[in-house]
Design a protein around this motif. Structure first.
Motif, PDB file in Angstrom:
ATOM      1  N   VAL A  57      86.137  72.921   7.523  1.00 38.42           N
ATOM      2  CA  VAL A  57      86.610  71.870   8.422  1.00 38.42           C
ATOM      3  C   VAL A  57      87.479  72.547   9.469  1.00 38.42           C
ATOM      4  CG1 VAL A  57      88.071  69.820   8.643  1.00 38.42           C
ATOM      5  CG2 VAL A  57      86.519  70.052   6.685  1.00 38.42           C
ATOM      6  N   THR A  58      87.123  72.371  10.726  1.00 38.08           N
ATOM      7  CA  THR A  58      87.798  73.068  11.812  1.00 38.08           C
ATOM      8  C   THR A  58      88.310  72.067  12.845  1.00 38.08           C
ATOM      9  OG1 THR A  58      85.803  73.375  13.160  1.00 38.08           O
ATOM     10  CG2 THR A  58      86.237  75.012  11.448  1.00 38.08           C
ATOM     11  N   VAL A  59      89.168  72.543  13.726  1.00 41.89           N
ATOM     12  CA  VAL A  59      89.748  71.690  14.767  1.00 41.89           C
ATOM     13  C   VAL A  59      89.604  72.396  16.107  1.00 41.89           C
ATOM     14  CG1 VAL A  59      91.898  70.723  15.692  1.00 41.89           C
ATOM     15  CG2 VAL A  59      91.384  70.522  13.241  1.00 41.89           C
ATOM     16  N   LYS A  60      89.192  71.650  17.130  1.00 43.75           N
ATOM     17  CA  LYS A  60      89.192  72.157  18.507  1.00 43.75           C
ATOM     18  C   LYS A  60      90.251  71.375  19.279  1.00 43.75           C
ATOM     19  CE  LYS A  60      86.208  73.316  22.428  1.00 43.75           C
ATOM     20  NZ  LYS A  60      86.880  72.650  23.541  1.00 43.75           N
ATOM     21  N   CYS A  61      91.215  72.078  19.847  1.00 40.90           N
ATOM     22  CA  CYS A  61      92.344  71.412  20.479  1.00 40.90           C
ATOM     23  C   CYS A  61      92.650  72.027  21.838  1.00 40.90           C
ATOM     24  CB  CYS A  61      93.581  71.484  19.576  1.00 40.90           C
ATOM     25  SG  CYS A  61      94.238  73.159  19.364  1.00 40.90           S
ATOM     26  N   GLU A  82      98.323  73.705   7.248  1.00 41.17           N
ATOM     27  CA  GLU A  82      98.808  73.320   5.915  1.00 41.17           C
ATOM     28  C   GLU A  82      97.956  72.209   5.312  1.00 41.17           C
ATOM     29  OE1 GLU A  82     102.918  72.375   6.440  1.00 41.17           O
ATOM     30  OE2 GLU A  82     103.564  74.487   6.396  1.00 41.17           O
ATOM     31  N   ALA A  83      97.308  71.421   6.177  1.00 45.09           N
ATOM     32  CA  ALA A  83      96.430  70.350   5.696  1.00 45.09           C
ATOM     33  C   ALA A  83      95.066  70.877   5.251  1.00 45.09           C
ATOM     34  CB  ALA A  83      96.243  69.306   6.785  1.00 45.09           C
ATOM     35  N   GLY A  84      94.806  72.164   5.530  1.00 39.98           N
ATOM     36  CA  GLY A  84      93.560  72.757   5.062  1.00 39.98           C
ATOM     37  C   GLY A  84      92.585  73.165   6.141  1.00 39.98           C
ATOM     38  N   CYS A  85      92.994  73.070   7.410  1.00 42.61           N
ATOM     39  CA  CYS A  85      92.105  73.473   8.493  1.00 42.61           C
ATOM     40  C   CYS A  85      91.660  74.918   8.282  1.00 42.61           C
ATOM     41  CB  CYS A  85      92.817  73.339   9.840  1.00 42.61           C
ATOM     42  SG  CYS A  85      91.868  73.898  11.253  1.00 42.61           S
ATOM     43  N   ASP A  86      90.350  75.137   8.310  1.00 44.72           N
ATOM     44  CA  ASP A  86      89.808  76.471   8.038  1.00 44.72           C
ATOM     45  C   ASP A  86      89.772  77.367   9.261  1.00 44.72           C
ATOM     46  OD1 ASP A  86      88.876  76.289   5.163  1.00 44.72           O
ATOM     47  OD2 ASP A  86      87.835  74.552   6.002  1.00 44.72           O
ATOM     48  N   TYR A  87      89.753  76.768  10.440  1.00 47.81           N
ATOM     49  CA  TYR A  87      89.578  77.565  11.651  1.00 47.81           C
ATOM     50  C   TYR A  87      89.990  76.700  12.832  1.00 47.81           C
ATOM     51  CZ  TYR A  87      87.331  81.300  14.416  1.00 47.81           C
ATOM     52  OH  TYR A  87      87.087  82.363  15.254  1.00 47.81           O
ATOM     53  N   LEU A  88      90.526  77.333  13.867  1.00 48.18           N
ATOM     54  CA  LEU A  88      91.016  76.599  15.026  1.00 48.18           C
ATOM     55  C   LEU A  88      90.392  77.179  16.295  1.00 48.18           C
ATOM     56  CD1 LEU A  88      93.184  74.335  15.528  1.00 48.18           C
ATOM     57  CD2 LEU A  88      94.773  76.188  16.102  1.00 48.18           C
ATOM     58  N   ILE A  89      89.885  76.293  17.141  1.00 48.56           N
ATOM     59  CA  ILE A  89      89.398  76.702  18.456  1.00 48.56           C
ATOM     60  C   ILE A  89      90.351  76.095  19.475  1.00 48.56           C
ATOM     61  CG2 ILE A  89      87.482  76.709  20.080  1.00 48.56           C
ATOM     62  CD1 ILE A  89      86.639  75.595  16.649  1.00 48.56           C
ATOM     63  N   ILE A  90      90.985  76.944  20.273  1.00 49.58           N
ATOM     64  CA  ILE A  90      91.995  76.473  21.216  1.00 49.58           C
ATOM     65  C   ILE A  90      91.484  76.630  22.643  1.00 49.58           C
ATOM     66  CG2 ILE A  90      94.370  76.699  22.028  1.00 49.58           C
ATOM     67  CD1 ILE A  90      95.092  77.989  19.368  1.00 49.58           C
ATOM     68  N   HIS A  91      91.326  75.489  23.328  1.00 53.34           N
ATOM     69  CA  HIS A  91      91.050  75.515  24.768  1.00 53.34           C
ATOM     70  C   HIS A  91      92.368  75.843  25.439  1.00 53.34           C
ATOM     71  CE1 HIS A  91      88.923  73.449  28.397  1.00 53.34           C
ATOM     72  NE2 HIS A  91      89.708  74.435  28.787  1.00 53.34           N
ATOM     73  N   ALA A  92      92.417  76.967  26.135  1.00 56.05           N
ATOM     74  CA  ALA A  92      93.686  77.524  26.599  1.00 56.05           C
ATOM     75  C   ALA A  92      94.222  76.847  27.856  1.00 56.05           C
ATOM     76  CB  ALA A  92      93.525  79.025  26.836  1.00 56.05           C
ATOM     77  N   ARG A  93      94.016  75.549  27.964  1.00 56.08           N
ATOM     78  CA  ARG A  93      94.576  74.746  29.058  1.00 56.08           C
ATOM     79  C   ARG A  93      95.221  73.496  28.474  1.00 56.08           C
ATOM     80  NH1 ARG A  93      89.522  75.979  31.805  1.00 56.08           N
ATOM     81  NH2 ARG A  93      89.907  76.983  33.834  1.00 56.08           N
ATOM     82  N   LYS A  94      96.243  72.993  29.174  1.00 58.82           N
ATOM     83  CA  LYS A  94      96.720  71.648  28.877  1.00 58.82           C
ATOM     84  C   LYS A  94      95.683  70.641  29.359  1.00 58.82           C
ATOM     85  CE  LYS A  94     101.026  70.458  29.603  1.00 58.82           C
ATOM     86  NZ  LYS A  94     102.358  70.261  30.210  1.00 58.82           N
ATOM     87  N   ALA A  95      95.756  69.451  28.820  1.00 58.49           N
ATOM     88  CA  ALA A  95      94.966  68.329  29.333  1.00 58.49           C
ATOM     89  C   ALA A  95      95.927  67.319  29.943  1.00 58.49           C
ATOM     90  CB  ALA A  95      94.164  67.679  28.207  1.00 58.49           C
ATOM     91  N   TRP A  96      95.613  66.900  31.156  1.00 56.80           N
ATOM     92  CA  TRP A  96      96.413  65.859  31.798  1.00 56.80           C
ATOM     93  C   TRP A  96      95.658  64.553  31.663  1.00 56.80           C
ATOM     94  CZ3 TRP A  96     101.326  66.396  33.226  1.00 56.80           C
ATOM     95  CH2 TRP A  96     101.831  67.691  33.329  1.00 56.80           C
ATOM     96  N   LEU A  97      96.169  63.669  30.814  1.00 57.86           N
ATOM     97  CA  LEU A  97      95.465  62.424  30.503  1.00 57.86           C
ATOM     98  C   LEU A  97      95.595  61.403  31.622  1.00 57.86           C
ATOM     99  CD1 LEU A  97      96.418  62.152  26.733  1.00 57.86           C
ATOM    100  CD2 LEU A  97      94.463  63.295  27.792  1.00 57.86           C
ATOM    101  N   GLN A  98      96.576  61.600  32.492  1.00 58.08           N
ATOM    102  CA  GLN A  98      96.733  60.735  33.658  1.00 58.08           C
ATOM    103  C   GLN A  98      96.695  61.612  34.904  1.00 58.08           C
ATOM    104  OE1 GLN A  98      96.796  57.449  33.228  1.00 58.08           O
ATOM    105  NE2 GLN A  98      96.871  57.675  31.003  1.00 58.08           N
ATOM    106  N   GLY A  99      95.893  61.209  35.880  1.00 59.26           N
ATOM    107  CA  GLY A  99      95.908  61.917  37.158  1.00 59.26           C
ATOM    108  C   GLY A  99      94.793  62.913  37.364  1.00 59.26           C
TER     109      GLY A  99
END
Length: 329
Positions: free
Chosen positions: A129-133, A155-172
């Motif tokens: 189980v992985t997370v993309k953030c 700590e919840a058990g995520c096996d692998y993380l994919i990080i998009h190396a930008r912030k997301a601006w939800l407004q604008g």
């Protein structure tokens, strides 16, 4: 073999099963992702057709969107039962539709909820189980919130993380602008790998070449996820991946070999009532940068939706590349 060393990003309207089959002919080992599938669609909507794929696509990961832990757990169970090699949670998509469903990048503001979702999925599946953030959203300070986010999900058990190396601006910013305008911060992602050495971390965002991917891995990251470059220039990105990143023999020695695999696939799809366009729209970039590439794209684009067209369209496009005067004017 760590398939995450090079993966093709989940992209809405692009990385469907036909796209993945095509990419798999170019690389046997790169990890492929589905488009995001929402847990409500699977669990409440009964849209199990969204889980359909070809066995040839492995290794292939199912990306889920949602924010209800129990619903995500059920969707993950369905995905694992369907044979997917990984279940990934989308915590990076900035679209309005995603925000209204309280999932995607907006979940960066709720790390405890993400952790609950990961833990719920881990309880019911045996595959990773992985997370993309993202590195953060809106006015968050990534260097402050990202370590806490990673701590909670790992700590919840995520096996692998994919990080998009930008912030997301939800407004604008529109979803398209969110893929380009916020500045990349590769250094922060590299810092996170140093801070969490036991957690597998891939980087996503702005990678245009295989050489860039190799350099990022050489700097300590576990893998690189490539999106639009892999879609628009699939041969350039994927044809040498198996040799250079996985130490294996190449999947195909030429573009012609890829097309040899696609002809029967297209014919079978058409025989089942599908349209050539469903497949060939993903193949427009196969000859990117090559002489005749424009004619290849033109024939596939203009002819694929015409009645009675089948797999022979590939040969028509190749002939046009060889005889450009045929399409002059």
């Amino acid at each position: 073999m760590n398939a995450s060393r090079l993966s093709v990003a989940p992209m809405m309207d692009w990385t469907d099963r036909h796209c993945r089959f095509f990419h798999r002919q170019i690389s046997r080992h790169a990890l492929l992702y589905t488009e995001m599938v929402t847990s409500p669609a699977l669990v409440r909507g009964g849209a199990q057709h969204l889980l359909a794929y070809s066995d040839e696509e492995h290794p292939v990961a199912l990306q889920l969107g949602g924010s209800d832990p129990e619903e995500l757990a059920e969707a993950a169970r369905m995905g694992a039962a369907a044979g997917y090699d990984e279940i990934n949670l989308n915590v990076g998509c900035p679209s309005d539709r995603v925000q209204s469903g309280t999932f995607g990048a907006v979940l960066m503001k709720s790390p405890d909820l993400v952790a609950c979702c990961v833990a719920a999925m881990k309880r019911v599946v045996d595959v990773p189980v992985t997370v993309k953030c993202r590195i953060g959203v809106d006015d968050q300070e990534p260097e402050k919130i990202l370590p806490d986010f990673i701590t909670r999900v790992s700590e919840a058990g995520c096996d692998y993380l994919i990080i998009h190396a930008r912030k997301a601006w939800l407004q604008g910013l529109s979803p398209k602008e969110n893929r380009d305008i916020p500045p990349l911060d590769y250094g922060l992602v590299q810092d996170m790998k140093a801070r969490f050495p036991a957690l597998g971390i891939s980087i996503n965002g702005g990678v245009e070449t295989l050489a860039e991917a190799e350099a990022l891995i050489a700097q300590g990251l576990d893998g690189v996820m490539i999106g639009r470059a892999a879609y628009h220039r699939p041969w350039d990105i994927l044809s040498e991946v198996d040799v250079r990143l996985f130490g294996a023999s190449p999947a195909a020695s030429s573009r012609a070999q890829v097309l040899d695999a696609m002809r029967p696939y297209i014919a079978a799809h058409v025989a089942e009532g599908g349209k050539v366009h469903h497949v060939t729209r993903h193949m427009l970039g196969l000859y990117a940068g090559q002489p005749g590439a424009r004619l290849w794209r033109r024939v596939l684009s203009e002819r694929a939706n015409q009645p009675g067209v089948g797999a022979e369209l590939i040969d028509e496009a190749l002939e046009a590349m060889d005889q450009p005067d045929r399409l002059a004017g």
